[in-house]
Design an enzyme around this catalytic site. Structure first.
Site, PDB file in Angstrom:
ATOM      1  N   ASN A  39       0.829  -1.201   0.000  1.00  0.00           N
ATOM      2  CA  ASN A  39       0.000   0.000   0.000  1.00  0.00           C
ATOM      3  C   ASN A  39       0.866   1.255   0.000  1.00  0.00           C
ATOM      4  O   ASN A  39       0.462   2.280  -0.543  1.00  0.00           O
ATOM      5  CB  ASN A  39      -0.892   0.010   1.242  1.00  0.00           C
TER       6      ASN A  39
ATOM      7  N   ASP B 169       1.880   6.959  -0.017  1.00  0.00           N
ATOM      8  CA  ASP B 169       0.802   6.073  -0.459  1.00  0.00           C
ATOM      9  C   ASP B 169       0.893   5.800  -1.959  1.00  0.00           C
ATOM     10  O   ASP B 169       0.689   6.696  -2.781  1.00  0.00           O
ATOM     11  CB  ASP B 169      -0.548   6.711  -0.127  1.00  0.00           C
TER      12      ASP B 169
ATOM     13  N   ASP C 290      -0.925  -6.650   3.850  1.00  0.00           N
ATOM     14  CA  ASP C 290      -1.003  -5.642   4.900  1.00  0.00           C
ATOM     15  C   ASP C 290      -1.824  -4.443   4.429  1.00  0.00           C
ATOM     16  O   ASP C 290      -1.775  -4.057   3.252  1.00  0.00           O
ATOM     17  CB  ASP C 290       0.415  -5.185   5.259  1.00  0.00           C
TER      18      ASP C 290
ATOM     19  N   HIS D 167      -6.774   0.020   2.882  1.00  0.00           N
ATOM     20  CA  HIS D 167      -6.301   1.310   2.397  1.00  0.00           C
ATOM     21  C   HIS D 167      -6.060   1.306   0.892  1.00  0.00           C
ATOM     22  O   HIS D 167      -5.555   2.281   0.334  1.00  0.00           O
ATOM     23  CB  HIS D 167      -5.040   1.719   3.156  1.00  0.00           C
TER      24      HIS D 167
ATOM     25  N   GLU E 251      -5.575  -8.011   5.364  1.00  0.00           N
ATOM     26  CA  GLU E 251      -5.865  -7.312   6.605  1.00  0.00           C
ATOM     27  C   GLU E 251      -6.881  -6.214   6.321  1.00  0.00           C
ATOM     28  O   GLU E 251      -6.584  -5.232   5.648  1.00  0.00           O
ATOM     29  CB  GLU E 251      -4.586  -6.696   7.186  1.00  0.00           C
TER      30      GLU E 251
END
Length: 483
Positions: free
Chosen positions: A126, A188, A218, A222, A244
């Site tokens: 991410n 990001d 992970d 997002h 996740e």
């Protein structure tokens, strides 16, 4: 992901054998049945994971090990090498991390496979780093906040959401911010861009080429679920995927959005379990389940984030932590994941390391390492889980409070008592065949015998037991005494 909260928890005296692993079981005791239990070996170095696969995980019947992120990461020696530096990638090279190099990683995978244990890598794609200043990664790669030459990324490969001044997520009820702004200043990545997807796909395929069997994604929430899917479409071969997706009340991004990509880790399972153990009654577990379909949820009592956030039970809860893990491994919901960790006194503390920040070999005889996966009641309940398979829950009994018992078809039966006092001289009705059984919460099945207490089940399926406070009994057909 890493919340910035630490709750100090008092160490609870354990009546089950929990402070030390009690030694690995002999290979001859390896349980039969399908193996799907995952051991999360948090921050263990590659050499130690390989050794533990041979000595404990394989013989105990674990199906897989989850290892910490294997890519090059930041080195924060000025902050004492915190655990979360590993969740800030600098490149996708495997040549040098705090846990070992590429050759050591490949050797670990081979060792685990030889022991019948699959390897799932925790992968971070991410974001990259959160430091505003430039630096050098663990493998020697130079980087700046939006410039990562060895990863092939420049300024245009990142989201710049243009909100909140510093681009950080401010409102978790705003889907756009959650998936396009920065998590704690972490640069990001624009995972909607084909080039970025190609770079990430290349990293995952490199891991597959070394024999990795799956990935824990992970911070999946997002990224848009479609972005994660597009990355996974670039894989050269099959891989088990679990993502996740932490969900808070009222948040717009939900775990079910990601089920098309694979399984999900939903921390509501662990929080609900902790609430029942801490402030409700074990009798409420009779209908325990999750909002996510059972066959797609990763079940866990805790993880590396919740250990530090105070929302779940942890190793500090001693015997009650063992009871919660025993329930998880006996109950037919989800794919169980057992946490294995190290001791810490503050939120940021990294694993036991040398002066340069390299992680030391794990030592389960040392207080520095918790090794929950090897605690006797947890380790042996993996065999229970494998033995009962998909057998239905039968013969449920509870006292209306904190003592429960139930069977899994005619293959297993477990009693759990979370009361402050014992349960004396009670008879329990099971569907187990007549015979003598090893209580795997307190003894290891060895060569047809038992290095611990045994119970006699009569022809009608009954047995009598005294159950201590915060203790239990677990019997299964793979641990019958034949000698």
């Amino acid at each position: 992901m890493f919340p910035r909260v630490l709750v100090a928890v008092a160490l609870v005296a354990a009546l089950l054998t929990v402070p030390s692993p009690g030694g690995p079981p002999p290979a001859a005791a390896a349980p039969s049945g399908e193996r799907d239990v995952i051991a999360q070996m948090f921050q263990w170095n590659w050499d130690s994971v390989g050794r533990e696969c041979r000595d404990t995980l394989g013989p105990a019947g674990y199906g897989a090990v989850q290892v910490s992120p294997p890519s090059e990461h930041v080195v924060l020696d000025g902050e004492g090498h915190p655990w979360w530096q590993d969740y800030q990638p600098v490149s996708y090279d495997l040549d040098d991390t705090r846990r070992g190099d590429r050759a050591a990683f490949a050797a670990m995978v081979a060792d685990c496979h030889a022991a019948g244990v699959k390897v799932y890598a925790d992968v971070v794609f991410n974001h990259m780093t959160g430091q505003e200043e430039c630096g050098t990664g663990s493998g020697g790669s130079s980087y700046c906040h939006y410039e990562y030459p060895d990863a092939g990324y420049g300024y245009g490969d990142f989201h710049h959401c243009g909100r909140n001044g510093d681009d950080d997520i401010a409102d978790y009820h705003d889907r756009y911010e959650v998936q396009n702004c920065e998590l704690l200043n972490l640069a990001d990545l624009d995972t909607g861009a084909p080039y970025v997807r190609d770079r990430i796909g290349g990293y995952l395929n490199d891991l597959l080429s070394l024999g990795v069997d799956g990935f824990r994604v992970d911070a999946a929430k997002h990224m848009a679920a479609g972005d994660v899917a597009a990355v996974l479409d670039r894989l050269n071969g099959p891989a088990y995927i679990y993502q996740e997706v932490l969900h808070g009340a009222g948040e717009p991004v939900t775990p079910d959005e990601y089920l098309g990509n694979g399984d999900v880790y939903d921390e509501r399972y662990a929080r609900d379990l902790a609430r029942i153990f801490d402030s409700e009654r074990l009798a409420y577990l009779r209908d325990f389940g999750t909002a996510v379909p059972s066959d797609q949820v990763i079940a866990g009592v805790d993880n590396h984030d919740s250990q530090r956030g105070g929302s779940t039970l942890t190793f500090r809860d001693g015997a009650r932590f063992s009871l919660a893990n025993a329930f998880m491994l006996a109950w037919p919901v989800g794919t169980p994941r057992v946490m294995s960790s190290y001791g810490f006194t503050d939120f940021d503390q990294g694993p036991p390391s040398d002066a340069t920040g390299k992680t030391l070999d794990a030592d389960c005889s040392s207080a520095a390492w918790q090794c929950e996966h090897a605690w006797q009641p947890i380790r042996n309940m993996v065999g229970f889980h494998n033995e009962v398979g998909d057998a239905p829950v039968t013969r449920w009994w509870d006292n209306g409070g904190d003592t429960i018992a139930f069977g899994r078809g005619d293959s297993g039966y477990v009693v759990l008592n979370d009361r402050a006092g014992p349960v004396d001289g009670r008879w329990f009705a099971t569907d187990l065949p007549q015979g003598t059984y090893c209580d795997v919460l307190h003894g290891d099945p060895v060569d047809g015998g038992c290095a611990g207490p045994t119970y006699q089940v009569n022809a009608d399926g009954w047995f009598r037991a005294d159950i201590g406070a915060h203790d239990g009994v677990a019997l299964h057909t793979g641990a019958r005494v034949t000698g």
